[in-house]
Design a protein around this motif. Structure first.
Motif, PDB file in Angstrom:
ATOM      1  N   ILE A 105       1.123  -1.128   0.447  1.00  0.00           N
ATOM      2  CA  ILE A 105       0.490  -0.101  -0.056  1.00  0.00           C
ATOM      3  C   ILE A 105       0.574   1.123   0.127  1.00  0.00           C
ATOM      4  CG2 ILE A 105      -2.220  -0.835   0.688  1.00  0.00           C
ATOM      5  CD1 ILE A 105      -0.614  -0.105   4.127  1.00  0.00           C
ATOM      6  N   LYS A 106       1.955   1.183  -0.497  1.00  0.00           N
ATOM      7  CA  LYS A 106       3.276   2.396   0.212  1.00  0.00           C
ATOM      8  C   LYS A 106       2.524   3.287  -1.190  1.00  0.00           C
ATOM      9  CE  LYS A 106       7.502   4.116  -0.489  1.00  0.00           C
ATOM     10  NZ  LYS A 106       9.391   4.030  -0.796  1.00  0.00           N
ATOM     11  N   LYS A 107       2.297   2.678  -3.081  1.00  0.00           N
ATOM     12  CA  LYS A 107       1.893   3.647  -3.241  1.00  0.00           C
ATOM     13  C   LYS A 107       0.754   3.987  -3.248  1.00  0.00           C
ATOM     14  CE  LYS A 107       3.058   4.395  -8.590  1.00  0.00           C
ATOM     15  NZ  LYS A 107       3.339   5.156  -8.415  1.00  0.00           N
ATOM     16  N   ARG A 108      -0.676   3.107  -2.403  1.00  0.00           N
ATOM     17  CA  ARG A 108      -1.598   4.135  -2.387  1.00  0.00           C
ATOM     18  C   ARG A 108      -1.716   4.971  -1.687  1.00  0.00           C
ATOM     19  NH1 ARG A 108      -5.465  -0.757  -1.637  1.00  0.00           N
ATOM     20  NH2 ARG A 108      -3.166  -1.414  -1.520  1.00  0.00           N
ATOM     21  N   ASN A 109      -0.997   5.190  -0.452  1.00  0.00           N
ATOM     22  CA  ASN A 109      -1.076   6.045   0.651  1.00  0.00           C
ATOM     23  C   ASN A 109       0.234   7.073  -0.217  1.00  0.00           C
ATOM     24  OD1 ASN A 109      -2.259   4.259   2.470  1.00  0.00           O
ATOM     25  ND2 ASN A 109       0.052   4.009   3.525  1.00  0.00           N
ATOM     26  N   GLU A 110       0.905   7.079  -0.676  1.00  0.00           N
ATOM     27  CA  GLU A 110       1.839   7.708  -1.472  1.00  0.00           C
ATOM     28  C   GLU A 110       1.131   8.965  -2.545  1.00  0.00           C
ATOM     29  OE1 GLU A 110       5.140   6.082  -3.368  1.00  0.00           O
ATOM     30  OE2 GLU A 110       5.852   6.627  -0.935  1.00  0.00           O
ATOM     31  N   GLU A 111       0.519   8.371  -3.207  1.00  0.00           N
ATOM     32  CA  GLU A 111      -0.644   8.965  -4.119  1.00  0.00           C
ATOM     33  C   GLU A 111      -2.208   9.432  -3.162  1.00  0.00           C
ATOM     34  OE1 GLU A 111       0.401   5.981  -7.712  1.00  0.00           O
ATOM     35  OE2 GLU A 111      -2.220   5.269  -6.375  1.00  0.00           O
ATOM     36  N   ALA A 112      -2.586   8.690  -2.180  1.00  0.00           N
ATOM     37  CA  ALA A 112      -3.968  10.109  -1.357  1.00  0.00           C
ATOM     38  C   ALA A 112      -3.070  10.445  -0.892  1.00  0.00           C
ATOM     39  CB  ALA A 112      -4.702   8.552  -0.588  1.00  0.00           C
ATOM     40  N   CYS A 113      -2.014  11.053  -0.399  1.00  0.00           N
ATOM     41  CA  CYS A 113      -1.475  11.871   0.375  1.00  0.00           C
ATOM     42  C   CYS A 113      -1.009  13.035  -0.619  1.00  0.00           C
ATOM     43  CB  CYS A 113      -0.432  11.616   1.655  1.00  0.00           C
ATOM     44  SG  CYS A 113      -0.170  10.175   2.850  1.00  0.00           S
ATOM     45  N   ALA A 115      -2.258  13.420  -3.537  1.00  0.00           N
ATOM     46  CA  ALA A 115      -3.544  13.490  -3.711  1.00  0.00           C
ATOM     47  C   ALA A 115      -4.392  15.095  -2.698  1.00  0.00           C
ATOM     48  CB  ALA A 115      -4.503  12.708  -4.194  1.00  0.00           C
ATOM     49  N   ILE A 116      -4.317  14.881  -1.508  1.00  0.00           N
ATOM     50  CA  ILE A 116      -5.042  15.398  -0.374  1.00  0.00           C
ATOM     51  C   ILE A 116      -3.838  16.638  -0.213  1.00  0.00           C
ATOM     52  CG2 ILE A 116      -6.927  14.455   0.313  1.00  0.00           C
ATOM     53  CD1 ILE A 116      -5.140  13.375   2.497  1.00  0.00           C
ATOM     54  N   GLY A 117      -2.884  16.876  -0.650  1.00  0.00           N
ATOM     55  CA  GLY A 117      -1.392  18.087  -0.394  1.00  0.00           C
ATOM     56  C   GLY A 117      -0.606  17.698   0.722  1.00  0.00           C
ATOM     57  N   LEU A 118      -1.014  16.581   1.136  1.00  0.00           N
ATOM     58  CA  LEU A 118      -0.281  16.523   2.504  1.00  0.00           C
ATOM     59  C   LEU A 118       1.556  15.713   2.107  1.00  0.00           C
ATOM     60  CD1 LEU A 118      -2.377  13.899   5.143  1.00  0.00           C
ATOM     61  CD2 LEU A 118      -1.564  16.864   4.844  1.00  0.00           C
ATOM     62  N   LEU A 119       1.445  15.345   0.632  1.00  0.00           N
ATOM     63  CA  LEU A 119       2.844  14.388   0.427  1.00  0.00           C
ATOM     64  C   LEU A 119       2.945  14.999  -1.115  1.00  0.00           C
ATOM     65  CD1 LEU A 119       5.201  13.146   0.830  1.00  0.00           C
ATOM     66  CD2 LEU A 119       3.335  11.191   0.321  1.00  0.00           C
TER      67      LEU A 119
END
Length: 145
Positions: A105-113, A115-119
């Motif tokens: 899930i690393k890639k999915r979490n990075e993309e999610a973060c 997408a919401i501007g956290l990362l």
């Protein structure tokens, strides 16, 4: 799990140690914090054995202790009862990285973060380098006590 018998860090304390190493928005930290206590326990156990495979300098503080820490540094006991802070942080960081690898899930979490501007996707941390940095004091022969 029993501290200093079959783990350096208990699952209830793991979030605190990971928070000391990683920023709040880091995908690895986000992933770890949503795991259940039982899942954290399993990952911490796996991380312990990876950590115990390191070839640490100096000797165990007690001959019959089950884990490699606490240790004696250049003839002086660092602490006879507890593992050092950097060992605890390293165990949690390794455990969280195992969870990331296992759950894919690393890639999915990075993309999610992202997408919401956290990362920003360019700021991905190499966790193996971070673990090596945490353990430098224990992997090199000469160090300050």
């Amino acid at each position: 799990m029993t501290e200093n018998i079959d783990t350096y860090v208990l699952p209830v304390d793991s979030d605190k140690f990971l928070a000391e190493v990683l920023p709040t928005s880091d995908p690895l930290r986000v992933t770890w914090e949503v795991l259940t206590e039982e899942e954290k326990e399993g990952y911490l156990s796996a991380a312990l054995w990876k950590l115990e495979d390191f070839n640490f300098k100096d000797e165990k503080a007690r001959f019959h202790q089950p884990l490699k820490f606490p240790r004696i540094a250049r003839g002086l006991p660092v602490n006879f009862e507890k593992a050092p802070l950097e060992i605890k942080r390293a165990q949690v960081l390794i455990a969280a990285d195992i969870a990331r690898e296992e759950l894919y899930i690393k890639k999915r979490n990075e993309e999610a973060c992202a997408a919401i501007g956290l990362l920003r996707t360019q700021n991905v941390i190499n966790y193996n380098e971070k673990v090596t940095t945490l353990l430098t004091r224990w992997l090199t022969q000469w160090r300050k006590i």
